[in-house]
Structure formats: structure tokens, C-alpha cells
Design a protein around this motif. Sequence first.
Motif, mmCIF file in Angstrom:
data_model
loop_
_atom_site.group_PDB
_atom_site.id
_atom_site.type_symbol
_atom_site.label_atom_id
_atom_site.label_comp_id
_atom_site.label_asym_id
_atom_site.label_seq_id
_atom_site.Cartn_x
_atom_site.Cartn_y
_atom_site.Cartn_z
ATOM 1 N N VAL A 18 37.656 42.829 43.728
ATOM 2 C CA VAL A 18 39.269 42.397 43.414
ATOM 3 C C VAL A 18 39.492 41.519 42.587
ATOM 4 O O VAL A 18 39.609 41.147 41.188
ATOM 5 C CB VAL A 18 40.260 42.371 44.623
ATOM 6 N N ALA A 19 38.927 40.352 43.489
ATOM 7 C CA ALA A 19 38.794 38.796 43.006
ATOM 8 C C ALA A 19 38.096 38.683 41.842
ATOM 9 O O ALA A 19 38.113 37.956 40.189
ATOM 10 C CB ALA A 19 38.055 38.401 43.551
ATOM 11 N N ARG A 20 37.018 39.782 41.080
ATOM 12 C CA ARG A 20 36.253 39.367 39.911
ATOM 13 C C ARG A 20 37.477 40.263 38.638
ATOM 14 O O ARG A 20 37.228 39.753 37.488
ATOM 15 C CB ARG A 20 35.151 40.637 40.181
ATOM 16 N N ALA A 21 37.613 41.297 39.464
ATOM 17 C CA ALA A 21 39.100 41.954 38.694
ATOM 18 C C ALA A 21 39.386 41.014 37.944
ATOM 19 O O ALA A 21 40.294 41.581 37.066
ATOM 20 C CB ALA A 21 39.563 43.521 38.644
ATOM 21 N N LEU A 22 40.382 40.873 39.294
ATOM 22 C CA LEU A 22 41.328 39.114 38.635
ATOM 23 C C LEU A 22 40.852 38.164 37.839
ATOM 24 O O LEU A 22 41.887 37.174 37.285
ATOM 25 C CB LEU A 22 42.130 38.305 39.661
ATOM 26 N N ARG A 23 39.924 37.947 37.262
ATOM 27 C CA ARG A 23 39.175 36.864 36.443
ATOM 28 C C ARG A 23 39.568 36.470 34.822
ATOM 29 O O ARG A 23 39.729 35.484 34.789
ATOM 30 C CB ARG A 23 37.456 36.629 36.276
ATOM 31 N N ASP A 24 40.279 38.131 34.497
ATOM 32 C CA ASP A 24 40.984 37.106 33.746
ATOM 33 C C ASP A 24 42.881 36.515 33.369
ATOM 34 O O ASP A 24 43.439 36.536 32.852
ATOM 35 C CB ASP A 24 41.187 38.454 32.581
ATOM 36 N N HIS A 25 42.947 36.639 34.534
ATOM 37 C CA HIS A 25 44.613 36.463 35.121
ATOM 38 C C HIS A 25 44.907 34.873 34.887
ATOM 39 O O HIS A 25 43.801 33.915 34.992
ATOM 40 C CB HIS A 25 45.318 37.499 36.506
#
Length: 251
Positions: free
Chosen positions: A107-114
Motif C-alpha cells: 500500500v505504501a508503494r502504491a501511495l508514492r505519487d500521493h
Amino acid sequence: MMKRQRRQHEIVAYLADGGFHGIGELAEALSVSEETVRRELRVLETSGAVVRAHGAVRIAKVETEGSFATRLQRHAEAKQRIAAAVAEVVADGQAVYIDASTTGHYVARALRDHQGLTVVTNAVGVAAELGGRNGNRVMLAGGEMDYEYRACFDATAREYLSMFTPALAILSVESVNLDHGFADYHAGEAALCRMMIARSRRTLIAADQSKFDRPGTIQVAALDAVAMLVTDAPLSPAYAEALAGVEVVVA
């Protein structure tokens, strides 16, 4: 019944350091009688959550699933799909708690563009993925490191995390069970998850289908106690009925 369940959860949380503790010590800590403690311990011992010896008790040996790196590769594709779906739920600027699970790491990886996130976590990997990016603030709990999980679960970590009230708690679990709800094997992780559920405005559980129908050692939450479940396959009729009041997203 709910009062007894809360008391059992409090006992398990108190025992999270893994050491032996006396019956009298537990009774004083929980402000109940020693007989009440013994009654709850009989239930916990029967379930396999605690071990008793010579008038003292400790948490049962944690069931692990191998090193963090090994678990990170298990069902990786499903976890990545789930993580991408979770990321769509998170808004820029939001305050979120992300747990120390391997799914939480994805999840943290998927949020890297937030952008502008306030990320509360006890997981070193989550902090490394999101810290120093896009104006994010990372609030990382310290304490004694659990190297199998690359995270801290002890009293120091709990005290630090107890200060925060995130908008969303993003958690994963090792077991989704019709009888026992959402559960974990690691006592410290389960205790932290319960605390952050209580302190967060909404809770999201991210769990792939391999977690369904597995026996769980320590309950994290009842099936109807969370706002959202993100998984990777349609639910069976029995789970669809049990989770009727929960928003379910299939990644």
C-alpha cells in the motif's frame, strides 16, 4: 459477552512483551479480581492464545510465516492489486495509519505519487517508501525492533501511536473467519491494530483470498466493525452476508 471479550483483549495486550506475568499483577493492571483474571485466562488458554505455568502466564509463542522478505513475495500479485485499489481510496493531504503487514508495505508503494500525506506507522518499510516525498509527513513509532516484521510493537510504540487520530486506518490481517472475524497471529500487531481501529475515524482492511477461512489466534475486529474491506476475489455467499454492512471492494 462484549465486556468479557474486551477484558480478554486487554490481557493479551498486556502480555504483548512476551514475558511471564503473575495473576495478581494482571488483576491489579486491569482493576479486577484475581478470580476474574483466572476465568478469562481459562478461555484464552483453551483458544491457544496464552500459556500458563506456576501461577504466571505469558502470550503463546507467536506463529510466524517466515521472514518479512519471504512473506512479501507470497501472493505478491494479489497484494499489489489490492494496494492499488486502496490507494484510490486515499486522498492527497489525508492522515492515514498503515500497519506493519506486507500488504501495508505494498500500500505504501502504491501511495508514492500521493501528496501531502500524514503517514502514521510503526513499520520501517512504510516510512522508507513514503518519507521525504511529495511533502509527506511520516510519524514513525520507535521502540524495540521486531526484525521479523521490521517494525516496533512494544509499549514505547503503543504510547507514541496512542497520540494520533488518523482519518483512515489501513490494516491487513492473517485471518478472515466467519466465527472469529479479523485476526492475527502476532500479539503485538493485533494489539496495535485494535488500538488504531479505536482511534481512527474509519478502518479499511486489506486482505487477499488466502486469508479467508484460516484460523486466527488473536482477534483484531469483528467482521462488522470496519468500514471497508478490499480483497482480490468476489466473496462467497456466507461472507457476503456476514459483511453486508461493510463496503467491499474487489481489486
